[in-house]
Design an enzyme around this catalytic site. Structure first.
Site, mmCIF file in Angstrom:
data_model
loop_
_atom_site.group_PDB
_atom_site.id
_atom_site.type_symbol
_atom_site.label_atom_id
_atom_site.label_comp_id
_atom_site.label_asym_id
_atom_site.label_seq_id
_atom_site.Cartn_x
_atom_site.Cartn_y
_atom_site.Cartn_z
ATOM 1 N N ARG A 10 0.776 -1.059 -0.213
ATOM 2 C CA ARG A 10 -0.068 0.060 -0.101
ATOM 3 C C ARG A 10 0.818 0.930 -0.070
ATOM 4 N NH1 ARG A 10 -1.975 0.880 4.449
ATOM 5 N NH2 ARG A 10 -1.150 -1.028 5.615
ATOM 6 N N ASP A 16 -9.152 -9.896 8.825
ATOM 7 C CA ASP A 16 -8.663 -8.700 8.513
ATOM 8 C C ASP A 16 -9.843 -7.408 8.809
ATOM 9 O OD1 ASP A 16 -6.430 -7.121 7.420
ATOM 10 O OD2 ASP A 16 -7.530 -6.614 5.878
ATOM 11 N N SER A 27 -1.230 -3.668 10.233
ATOM 12 C CA SER A 27 -0.863 -4.474 9.089
ATOM 13 C C SER A 27 0.525 -5.387 9.296
ATOM 14 C CB SER A 27 -0.404 -3.519 7.896
ATOM 15 O OG SER A 27 -1.791 -3.005 7.612
ATOM 16 N N TYR A 79 -1.924 -3.610 -6.885
ATOM 17 C CA TYR A 79 -1.475 -4.234 -5.341
ATOM 18 C C TYR A 79 -2.937 -3.930 -4.655
ATOM 19 C CZ TYR A 79 -0.359 -4.930 -0.515
ATOM 20 O OH TYR A 79 -0.273 -5.628 0.474
ATOM 21 N N ARG A 85 2.188 -12.160 -0.798
ATOM 22 C CA ARG A 85 1.086 -12.582 -0.014
ATOM 23 C C ARG A 85 0.324 -13.533 -0.756
ATOM 24 N NH1 ARG A 85 -1.611 -8.512 3.888
ATOM 25 N NH2 ARG A 85 0.009 -7.190 4.367
ATOM 26 N N HIS A 125 -10.324 -2.705 11.581
ATOM 27 C CA HIS A 125 -9.384 -3.618 10.983
ATOM 28 C C HIS A 125 -9.179 -4.936 12.050
ATOM 29 C CE1 HIS A 125 -4.876 -3.653 9.423
ATOM 30 N NE2 HIS A 125 -5.530 -4.357 8.435
ATOM 31 N N LYS A 136 -9.783 -2.464 1.783
ATOM 32 C CA LYS A 136 -9.394 -1.435 2.679
ATOM 33 C C LYS A 136 -10.111 -0.048 2.108
ATOM 34 C CE LYS A 136 -6.985 -3.327 5.643
ATOM 35 N NZ LYS A 136 -5.801 -4.315 5.174
ATOM 36 N N CYS A 160 1.005 -7.508 11.570
ATOM 37 C CA CYS A 160 1.201 -7.806 13.092
ATOM 38 C C CYS A 160 0.782 -8.977 13.713
ATOM 39 C CB CYS A 160 1.229 -6.444 13.760
ATOM 40 S SG CYS A 160 2.167 -5.230 13.465
HETATM 41 P P1 GTP Z 1 -2.348 -7.811 7.396
HETATM 42 O O1 GTP Z 1 -2.632 -8.792 6.436
HETATM 43 O O2 GTP Z 1 -1.017 -6.935 6.638
HETATM 44 O O3 GTP Z 1 -3.435 -6.684 7.906
HETATM 45 O O4 GTP Z 1 -1.492 -8.200 8.539
HETATM 46 P P2 GTP Z 1 -1.669 -9.411 9.607
HETATM 47 O O5 GTP Z 1 -2.006 -8.819 11.015
HETATM 48 O O6 GTP Z 1 -2.929 -10.346 9.189
HETATM 49 O O7 GTP Z 1 -0.288 -10.006 9.685
HETATM 50 P P3 GTP Z 1 0.042 -11.550 9.826
HETATM 51 O O8 GTP Z 1 -0.870 -12.355 10.812
HETATM 52 O O9 GTP Z 1 0.294 -12.335 8.412
HETATM 53 O O10 GTP Z 1 1.614 -11.555 10.562
HETATM 54 C C1 GTP Z 1 2.827 -11.120 9.879
HETATM 55 C C2 GTP Z 1 4.043 -11.248 10.401
HETATM 56 O O11 GTP Z 1 3.658 -11.186 11.875
HETATM 57 C C3 GTP Z 1 4.811 -12.249 10.103
HETATM 58 O O12 GTP Z 1 6.067 -11.756 9.976
HETATM 59 C C4 GTP Z 1 4.740 -13.320 11.291
HETATM 60 O O13 GTP Z 1 5.939 -14.043 11.262
HETATM 61 C C5 GTP Z 1 4.467 -12.277 12.395
HETATM 62 N N1 GTP Z 1 3.871 -12.705 13.667
HETATM 63 C C6 GTP Z 1 2.571 -13.288 13.922
HETATM 64 N N2 GTP Z 1 2.192 -13.849 15.025
HETATM 65 C C7 GTP Z 1 3.358 -13.593 15.697
HETATM 66 C C8 GTP Z 1 3.769 -13.648 17.194
HETATM 67 O O14 GTP Z 1 2.880 -14.238 17.733
HETATM 68 N N3 GTP Z 1 5.066 -13.591 17.410
HETATM 69 C C9 GTP Z 1 5.952 -13.140 16.596
HETATM 70 N N4 GTP Z 1 7.009 -12.931 17.062
HETATM 71 N N5 GTP Z 1 5.644 -12.664 15.420
HETATM 72 C C10 GTP Z 1 4.485 -12.887 14.996
HETATM 73 C C1 SPV Z 2 -2.799 -4.707 5.372
HETATM 74 O O1 SPV Z 2 -1.897 -4.247 4.755
HETATM 75 O O2 SPV Z 2 -3.305 -4.347 6.414
HETATM 76 C C2 SPV Z 2 -3.454 -5.691 4.450
HETATM 77 C C3 SPV Z 2 -2.880 -6.112 3.026
HETATM 78 O O3 SPV Z 2 -4.282 -6.357 5.140
HETATM 79 S S1 SPV Z 2 -3.868 -4.955 2.017
HETATM 80 O O4 SPV Z 2 -5.182 -5.475 1.541
HETATM 81 O O5 SPV Z 2 -2.713 -4.467 1.143
HETATM 82 O O6 SPV Z 2 -4.295 -3.598 2.855
HETATM 83 MN MN MN Z 3 -4.971 -5.466 7.142
#
Ligand code: GTP
Ligand code: SPV
Ligand code: MN
Length: 589
Positions: free
Chosen positions: A72, A276, A251, A200, A373, A229, A209, A253
């Site tokens: 983004r 999400d 995002s 993207y 992704r 979110h 979003k 996290c």
């Molecule tokens: P968006 O799709 O961008 O909104 O993000 P999301 O919050 O769904 O992210 P996602 O769960 O895919 O997290 C991605 C990153 O967080 C990766 O690098 C994971 O390894 C890390 N991660 C997720 N859970 C944990 C955790 O409990 N501990 C640690 N250290 N890292 C974590």
């Molecule tokens: C984020 O960035 O929080 C995502 C991916 O979940 S996007 O659809 O690009 O916003």
């Molecule tokens: Mn997101």
């Protein structure tokens, strides 16, 4: 007489001047036809889709984007409300008529020589009174296919929209993928988004979003609900009872990981409803009810593996719903399967990296882009909750907020009531990630994990949260977590991932009133030994460090919070200023 949707298509044809117009019907045959077309089409000098090894990942396809278009672009994203104050300091703003003029200039004739895909879709299960009608046009077959996975495209949408002029309009062209001619413009007062120059996810899949959060949050503000979110999960305890939680994290996290969690604790199970976005309404009984407007996951690949997220690995290998897309991962040439850091310990010897180059194992750069992704249907998820399609949504007992912080924020604490919880969520800080093309790793304030997604003034948004608290009769508990604390050597102090179920178990005990709390300056901590650490090798001192208030760090934190609040002037509700004053007082600042 032409219907509103027909008029919209005609208007788009006149503006965009495509060679052909194709109206999506959502059928299986259509998915197959478009994936085969995408394998023969080139955009921006790249074949749009390549078929991957169906033995390993059935129905999977590979997409490589322009290297300048991998995340983004918040600096190119605008909220165009009549006044700048309505958009707030949390958004880039342009006056609507000049914003439109700029976009019209870019969009005029943009689809010459291309096909315009018309995507009628519903966000939310079509039977739900909370669902919303939408139409997007795009000239990207990748976007059209992705939208089929992420939303409910086709017949039911057309039926809902056919006799109504009340639908979201999304206009998208990938243009020439030039960052100098890339803009994502929102017009909340007109239920309209115009997006140019990017293919993207968050920039181009306008139901995500752009609509479900930025426009959605504005609609929620008008109509008395919340667009957030957030993930939605149901956690089943050994007695069979399911407790529903929302979880907001910035995002990249940990939302997707938590949404598909396989608990390490015997007898517990997580049911997935969303990873999400959540739309949260006050139900007739005065409780908060949440639905997931989306129908798929657009998840971060790196870090996803059988140890960290086994349920997602099973989802990606499921072929109920077609197709599954992998974008900007690496590819293992020995077996034609997608590869990313964390999916296996061994780096395969014959890898092509995300930019299409042979990967050098000794390189200090990753083979898959950090924000590579997958796009996969939620119906492929083996832990999909039986309540996912419930038109009323699910009743929420707890809301979990979190950020990515190497210091300061404890592993978990609870807010003493709703308003204190709103304050706690309003002061979230997080280190930025590769999900946005910004500097990665800088701490910024990200209230409710909504900073990039709130479609109106965040001061008004805080007040709206407080108002929801008054409107509801039975409010969920609010928790704050941080899975990302690091020690002096830069190692994560908490194992995270599947072990996060230990913290959720404690939250259920709190919801049920089975365990007490210890008061601190910032909120309520678990009592000694209240968190189930059975089978986990973690030192008592580490737990003590994870569950205490570091006063010196918090004093620095206060400075950042005050700087952030100051941007909003008198828009910050008095109630939150009072909490801040109380916190300062308790910390002795
Ligand atoms: P968006 O799709 O961008 O909104 O993000 P999301 O919050 O769904 O992210 P996602 O769960 O895919 O997290 C991605 C990153 O967080 C990766 O690098 C994971 O390894 C890390 N991660 C997720 N859970 C944990 C955790 O409990 N501990 C640690 N250290 N890292 C974590
Ligand atoms: C984020 O960035 O929080 C995502 C991916 O979940 S996007 O659809 O690009 O916003
Ligand atoms: Mn997101």
């Amino acid at each position: 007489m032409a219907t509103s949707i027909e008029l919209f298509i005609k208007e788009m044809q006149d503006l965009l001047q495509p060679d052909e117009v194709y109206i999506m019907d959502g059928s299986q045959e259509e998915a197959e036809r478009l994936t085969s077309l995408a394998q023969k089409s080139e955009v921006d000098g790249r074949v749009v889709l390549k078929k991957l090894n169906v033995q390993e990942y059935p129905s999977s396809y590979y997409h490589r984007s322009n290297p300048n278009d991998v995340a983004r672009t918040e600096h190119l994203t605008f909220v165009c409300t009549p006044t700048k104050e309505q958009a707030g300091p949390n958004n880039n703003w342009l006056e609507p008529s000049s914003a439109k003029e700029k976009m019209m200039g870019l969009l005029k004739g943009a689809m010459k020589g291309r096909t315009m895909y018309v995507i009628p879709f519903v966000m939310g299960t079509p039977q739900s009174k909370y669902a919303k009608n939408c139409v997007q046009v795009t000239d990207s077959v990748y976007v059209a296919l992705s939208m089929r996975v992420m939303s409910r495209v086709g017949k039911q949408a057309v039926e809902r929209i056919s006799n109504s002029s009340d639908f979201f309009r999304g206009i998208h062209s990938i243009g020439d993928v030039n960052p100098d001619r890339r803009f994502i413009m929102h017009f909340p007062h007109e239920n309209l988004v115009m997006s140019f120059g990017s293919g993207y996810g968050g920039n181009a899949l306008l139901g995500k979003k752009c609509y479900s959060l930025r426009i959605g949050s504005y609609l929620g503000y008008q109509e008395g609900w919340l667009a957030e979110h957030m993930i939605i999960i149901g956690v089943q305890a050994p007695d069979g009872k399911v407790t529903y939680f929302l979880g907001a994290f910035p995002s990249a996290c940990g939302k997707t990981n938590l949404a598909l969690l396989e608990p390490v604790i015997e007898g517990y199970k997580v049911w997935t409803l969303g990873d999400d976005i959540a739309w949260v309404n006050v139900g007739e009984d005065g409780q908060l009810y949440a639905i997931n407007p989306e129908a798929g996951f657009f998840g971060v690949a790196p870090g996803t593996g059988v140890n960290t997220n086994p349920v997602m690995m099973r989802t990606l290998k499921n072929d109920k719903f077609f197709p599954t897309l992998f974008t900007n991962t690496a590819v293992d040439n020995s077996n034609n399967i997608p590869w990313w850091e964390g999916v296996s310990k061994e780096i395969p010897s014959d890898l092509t990296d995300w930019q299409g180059q042979k990967y050098d194992k000794n390189s200090d750069k990753p083979a898959a882009h950090l924000n590579s992704r997958f796009t996969v249907s939620i119906y492929n998820c083996p832990t999909l909750s039986p309540e996912y399609d419930n038109p009323s949504g699910v009743p929420i007992s707890g809301i979990i907020f979190g950020g990515r912080r190497r210091s300061t924020i404890p592993l978990v604490y609870e807010a003493k009531n709703w308003n204190a919880g709103v304050f706690t969520a309003s002061i979230i800080g997080s280190e930025t990630t590769a999900a946005s093309t910004e500097q990665v790793g800088a701490v910024r304030r990200d209230p409710m994990a909504m900073l990039p997604f709130c479609g109106y003034n965040m001061g008004d948004y805080f007040q709206h949260w407080l108002n929801i608290g008054k409107k509801a009769k039975k409010l969920p508990k609010i928790f704050m977590v941080n899975w990302f604390r690091k020690d002096e050597d830069g190692k994560f102090m908490w194992p995270g991932f599947r072990d996060n179920s230990r913290i959720i178990k404690w939250m259920i005990d709190r919801v049920e009133g089975k365990t007490g709390v210890v008061e601190s300056e910032i909120g309520l901590f678990p009592e000694d030994n209240a968190i189930d650490l059975n089978g986990l090798d973690i030192k008592k001192e580490t737990m003590a460090k994870l569950l205490r208030v570091d006063k010196e760090d918090w004093k620095k934190e206060i400075v950042m919070i005050e700087e952030f609040y100051a941007k909003f002037g008198n828009k910050i509700p008095q109630e939150l200023n009072n909490y801040l004053a109380e916190l300062k007082n308790k910390l002795g600042v």
